[in-house]
Design an enzyme around this catalytic site. Structure first.
Site, PDB file in Angstrom:
ATOM      1  N   ASP A 198      -4.542   3.617  -2.045  1.00 23.22           N
ATOM      2  CA  ASP A 198      -5.643   3.962  -1.144  1.00 23.22           C
ATOM      3  C   ASP A 198      -6.151   5.371  -1.419  1.00 23.22           C
ATOM      4  O   ASP A 198      -5.435   6.347  -1.197  1.00 23.22           O
ATOM      5  CB  ASP A 198      -5.166   3.851   0.310  1.00 23.22           C
ATOM      6  CG  ASP A 198      -4.988   2.407   0.732  1.00 23.22           C
ATOM      7  OD1 ASP A 198      -5.949   1.627   0.578  1.00 23.22           O
ATOM      8  OD2 ASP A 198      -3.894   2.051   1.184  1.00 23.22           O
ATOM      9  N   MET A 231      -8.818   8.173  -0.433  1.00 19.10           N
ATOM     10  CA  MET A 231      -9.671   8.544   0.705  1.00 19.10           C
ATOM     11  C   MET A 231     -10.214   9.952   0.514  1.00 19.10           C
ATOM     12  O   MET A 231      -9.491  10.829   0.021  1.00 19.10           O
ATOM     13  CB  MET A 231      -8.859   8.484   2.002  1.00 19.10           C
ATOM     14  CG  MET A 231      -8.218   7.118   2.230  1.00 19.10           C
ATOM     15  SD  MET A 231      -7.383   7.063   3.819  1.00 19.10           S
ATOM     16  CE  MET A 231      -6.697   5.411   3.770  1.00 19.10           C
ATOM     17  N   ASP A 257      -6.671  -6.374   4.097  1.00 23.04           N
ATOM     18  CA  ASP A 257      -6.028  -5.055   4.172  1.00 23.04           C
ATOM     19  C   ASP A 257      -6.114  -4.491   5.589  1.00 23.04           C
ATOM     20  O   ASP A 257      -7.214  -4.265   6.107  1.00 23.04           O
ATOM     21  CB  ASP A 257      -6.760  -4.126   3.186  1.00 23.04           C
ATOM     22  CG  ASP A 257      -6.127  -2.754   3.043  1.00 23.04           C
ATOM     23  OD1 ASP A 257      -5.122  -2.475   3.697  1.00 23.04           O
ATOM     24  OD2 ASP A 257      -6.676  -1.957   2.243  1.00 23.04           O
ATOM     25  N   GLY A 258      -4.944  -4.261   6.200  1.00 19.72           N
ATOM     26  CA  GLY A 258      -4.894  -3.594   7.497  1.00 19.72           C
ATOM     27  C   GLY A 258      -4.204  -4.433   8.560  1.00 19.72           C
ATOM     28  O   GLY A 258      -4.642  -5.550   8.851  1.00 19.72           O
ATOM     29  N   GLY A 259      -3.104  -3.924   9.073  1.00 16.90           N
ATOM     30  CA  GLY A 259      -2.414  -4.610  10.167  1.00 16.90           C
ATOM     31  C   GLY A 259      -1.731  -5.906   9.743  1.00 16.90           C
ATOM     32  O   GLY A 259      -1.511  -6.788  10.573  1.00 16.90           O
ATOM     33  N   GLY A 281       1.122  -1.989   4.184  1.00 14.94           N
ATOM     34  CA  GLY A 281       1.725  -0.660   4.082  1.00 14.94           C
ATOM     35  C   GLY A 281       2.977  -0.593   4.917  1.00 14.94           C
ATOM     36  O   GLY A 281       4.100  -0.714   4.418  1.00 14.94           O
ATOM     37  N   SER A 282       2.792  -0.447   6.257  1.00 17.58           N
ATOM     38  CA  SER A 282       3.964  -0.285   7.123  1.00 17.58           C
ATOM     39  C   SER A 282       4.908  -1.481   7.089  1.00 17.58           C
ATOM     40  O   SER A 282       6.118  -1.306   7.178  1.00 17.58           O
ATOM     41  CB  SER A 282       3.552   0.048   8.559  1.00 17.58           C
ATOM     42  OG  SER A 282       2.222  -0.294   8.807  1.00 17.58           O
ATOM     43  N   SER A 327       0.859  -1.189   0.000  1.00 13.77           N
ATOM     44  CA  SER A 327       0.000   0.000   0.000  1.00 13.77           C
ATOM     45  C   SER A 327       0.894   1.237   0.000  1.00 13.77           C
ATOM     46  O   SER A 327       1.631   1.478   0.965  1.00 13.77           O
ATOM     47  CB  SER A 327      -0.884   0.007   1.245  1.00 13.77           C
ATOM     48  OG  SER A 327      -1.352   1.325   1.457  1.00 13.77           O
ATOM     49  N   MET A 343     -11.498  -5.649   5.062  1.00 15.17           N
ATOM     50  CA  MET A 343     -10.737  -4.706   5.888  1.00 15.17           C
ATOM     51  C   MET A 343     -10.537  -5.326   7.266  1.00 15.17           C
ATOM     52  O   MET A 343     -11.506  -5.698   7.938  1.00 15.17           O
ATOM     53  CB  MET A 343     -11.487  -3.381   6.033  1.00 15.17           C
ATOM     54  CG  MET A 343     -11.550  -2.532   4.776  1.00 15.17           C
ATOM     55  SD  MET A 343      -9.955  -2.197   3.988  1.00 15.17           S
ATOM     56  CE  MET A 343      -9.040  -1.409   5.306  1.00 15.17           C
ATOM     57  N   GLY A 403      -8.871   4.088   6.875  1.00 13.82           N
ATOM     58  CA  GLY A 403      -8.567   5.506   7.055  1.00 13.82           C
ATOM     59  C   GLY A 403      -7.087   5.782   7.266  1.00 13.82           C
ATOM     60  O   GLY A 403      -6.592   6.817   6.854  1.00 13.82           O
ATOM     61  N   PHE A 404      -6.398   4.848   7.908  1.00 13.42           N
ATOM     62  CA  PHE A 404      -4.997   5.105   8.249  1.00 13.42           C
ATOM     63  C   PHE A 404      -4.166   3.835   8.153  1.00 13.42           C
ATOM     64  O   PHE A 404      -4.687   2.742   8.384  1.00 13.42           O
ATOM     65  CB  PHE A 404      -4.893   5.659   9.683  1.00 13.42           C
ATOM     66  CG  PHE A 404      -5.714   6.898   9.884  1.00 13.42           C
ATOM     67  CD1 PHE A 404      -5.216   8.154   9.536  1.00 13.42           C
ATOM     68  CD2 PHE A 404      -7.013   6.806  10.379  1.00 13.42           C
ATOM     69  CE1 PHE A 404      -5.991   9.292   9.692  1.00 13.42           C
ATOM     70  CE2 PHE A 404      -7.798   7.944  10.535  1.00 13.42           C
ATOM     71  CZ  PHE A 404      -7.292   9.190  10.188  1.00 13.42           C
ATOM     72  N   GLY A 405      -2.895   4.015   7.842  1.00 14.82           N
ATOM     73  CA  GLY A 405      -1.952   2.904   7.905  1.00 14.82           C
ATOM     74  C   GLY A 405      -1.498   2.710   9.344  1.00 14.82           C
ATOM     75  O   GLY A 405      -1.777   3.549  10.216  1.00 14.82           O
ATOM     76  N   GLY A 406      -0.832   1.607   9.603  1.00 15.77           N
ATOM     77  CA  GLY A 406      -0.196   1.386  10.907  1.00 15.77           C
ATOM     78  C   GLY A 406      -1.115   1.049  12.055  1.00 15.77           C
ATOM     79  O   GLY A 406      -0.727   1.182  13.218  1.00 15.77           O
ATOM     80  N   HIS A 457      -8.095   1.125  -4.368  1.00 15.56           N
ATOM     81  CA  HIS A 457      -9.070   0.927  -3.287  1.00 15.56           C
ATOM     82  C   HIS A 457      -9.754   2.263  -2.997  1.00 15.56           C
ATOM     83  O   HIS A 457      -9.156   3.149  -2.388  1.00 15.56           O
ATOM     84  CB  HIS A 457      -8.291   0.394  -2.063  1.00 15.56           C
ATOM     85  CG  HIS A 457      -9.107   0.185  -0.828  1.00 15.56           C
ATOM     86  ND1 HIS A 457      -8.527  -0.034   0.410  1.00 15.56           N
ATOM     87  CD2 HIS A 457     -10.449   0.143  -0.625  1.00 15.56           C
ATOM     88  CE1 HIS A 457      -9.475  -0.190   1.312  1.00 15.56           C
ATOM     89  NE2 HIS A 457     -10.652  -0.077   0.710  1.00 15.56           N
ATOM     90  N   HIS A 477      -1.012  -1.321  -4.487  1.00 14.82           N
ATOM     91  CA  HIS A 477      -2.286  -0.984  -3.839  1.00 14.82           C
ATOM     92  C   HIS A 477      -2.340   0.528  -3.575  1.00 14.82           C
ATOM     93  O   HIS A 477      -1.457   1.085  -2.923  1.00 14.82           O
ATOM     94  CB  HIS A 477      -2.403  -1.762  -2.527  1.00 14.82           C
ATOM     95  CG  HIS A 477      -3.725  -1.613  -1.845  1.00 14.82           C
ATOM     96  ND1 HIS A 477      -4.847  -2.340  -2.189  1.00 14.82           N
ATOM     97  CD2 HIS A 477      -4.105  -0.805  -0.819  1.00 14.82           C
ATOM     98  CE1 HIS A 477      -5.853  -1.994  -1.411  1.00 14.82           C
ATOM     99  NE2 HIS A 477      -5.437  -1.057  -0.565  1.00 14.82           N
ATOM    100  N   MET A 534     -12.047   4.560  -1.108  1.00 12.28           N
ATOM    101  CA  MET A 534     -12.774   4.771   0.151  1.00 12.28           C
ATOM    102  C   MET A 534     -13.434   6.141   0.020  1.00 12.28           C
ATOM    103  O   MET A 534     -13.071   7.102   0.724  1.00 12.28           O
ATOM    104  CB  MET A 534     -11.789   4.709   1.334  1.00 12.28           C
ATOM    105  CG  MET A 534     -11.322   3.286   1.610  1.00 12.28           C
ATOM    106  SD  MET A 534      -9.791   3.207   2.569  1.00 12.28           S
ATOM    107  CE  MET A 534      -8.590   3.293   1.243  1.00 12.28           C
TER     108      MET A 534
HETATM  109  C1  DX5 Z   1      -6.327   1.596   5.417  1.00 11.70           C
HETATM  110  C2  DX5 Z   1      -5.804   1.289   4.036  1.00 11.70           C
HETATM  111  C3  DX5 Z   1      -4.691   0.307   4.049  1.00 11.70           C
HETATM  112  C4  DX5 Z   1      -3.471   0.743   4.829  1.00 11.70           C
HETATM  113  C5  DX5 Z   1      -2.755  -0.474   5.322  1.00 11.70           C
HETATM  114  O1  DX5 Z   1      -7.491   2.310   5.324  1.00 11.70           O
HETATM  115  O2  DX5 Z   1      -6.823   0.768   3.216  1.00 11.70           O
HETATM  116  O3  DX5 Z   1      -4.332  -0.108   2.725  1.00 11.70           O
HETATM  117  O4  DX5 Z   1      -2.589   1.529   4.084  1.00 11.70           O
HETATM  118  O5  DX5 Z   1      -1.694  -0.081   6.122  1.00 11.70           O
HETATM  119  P1  DX5 Z   1      -0.997  -1.061   7.164  1.00 11.70           P
HETATM  120  O6  DX5 Z   1      -0.509  -2.261   6.383  1.00 11.70           O
HETATM  121  O7  DX5 Z   1       0.097  -0.238   7.717  1.00 11.70           O
HETATM  122  O8  DX5 Z   1      -2.043  -1.462   8.169  1.00 11.70           O
HETATM  123 ZN    ZN Z   2      -6.380  -0.240   1.139  1.00 12.07          ZN
END
Ligand code: DX5
Ligand code: ZN
Length: 219
Positions: free
Chosen positions: A37, A39, A177-179, A199-200, A10, A139, A144-147, A68, A35, A70
């Protein structure tokens, strides 16, 4: 049938000042999809990028762009993302009143169509789009956010969706997607996921680490 695991970094966690280079770097490091994102500060509490940025970085990779969305509404922007170079366009079930029509529009633009659901939405929301959808995105954090931390109650939903996909004769990606980190990657794959967004876990550390980061997610 569960397909081989693919990794979709991501770019939300990339260095936006060097986005093109970051896209090339993860592509060279063994990513399968890019990927993206998108938003809108309305469907989710954050603002990111639009079709202009997708178009600008498109030439930095030959990999499929997994976009993706959102955003709400999504329909007015589908053509712009298709023209900007998206290969897979994923919308949220919660953001589309006429979801089936939106998926038909994406297919009509010659792109693969995906549907994502947030942690509180049940798998059954997808029941009547299984004949058209190319990718299902679960999800595992609130978008909304990475990490953020992985929400493990989503594992059962992944399993339910794996069974729903296997009952069709269609090829449908089951993306999470996420964590996602090496530990949660192993869990989601054992429950049936076959595309992992990260992402992270990919962009963490130095550009030299991307290859190892991707490799440790695939293991
Ligand atoms: C969150 C995004 C994800 C996000 C994942 O809303 O859709 O794609 O970037 O980030 P990590 O892998 O850090 O949870
Ligand atoms: Zn995403």
């Amino acid at each position: 049938m569960q397909q081989p695991v693919r990794i979709a970094p991501s770019i939300l966690s990339a260095d936006f000042a060097r986005l093109g280079e970051e896209v090339s770097a993860v592509s060279a490091a063994g990513a399968d999809y890019i990927h993206v994102d998108v938003m809108d500060g309305h469907f989710v509490p954050n603002l990111t990028i639009g079709p202009l940025v997708v178009r600008s970085v498109r030439s930095f990779s030959k990999l499929p762009f997994d976009v993706h969305l959102m955003i709400v509404p999504a329909d007015p922007y589908l053509a712009a993302f298709a023209e900007a170079g998206a290969d897979i366009i994923t919308v949220h079930a919660e953001a589309c009143t006429h979801l089936y029509r939106t998926l038909q529009t994406i297919k009509g633009l010659g792109k693969k169509c995906g549907v994502s659901i947030v942690p509180s939405t049940p798998a059954s929301a997808l029941e009547h789009v299984m004949d058209i959808v190319d990718l299902i995105l679960v999800m595992t954090v609130n978008p909304g956010f990475g990490g953020q931390s992985f929400i493990s109650s989503q594992l059962e939903k992944i399993k339910t969706l794996r069974d729903m996909i296997d009952k069709t004769s269609r090829v449908i990606d089951l993306e999470v997607d996420g964590g996602i980190n090496p530990k949660t990657a192993q869990e989601v794959v054992s429950y049936g996921a076959d595309v992992l967004v990260a992402g992270s876990a990919v962009f963490g550390g130095n550009i030299k680490n991307y290859k190892d980061n991707i490799k440790s997610l695939r293991k």
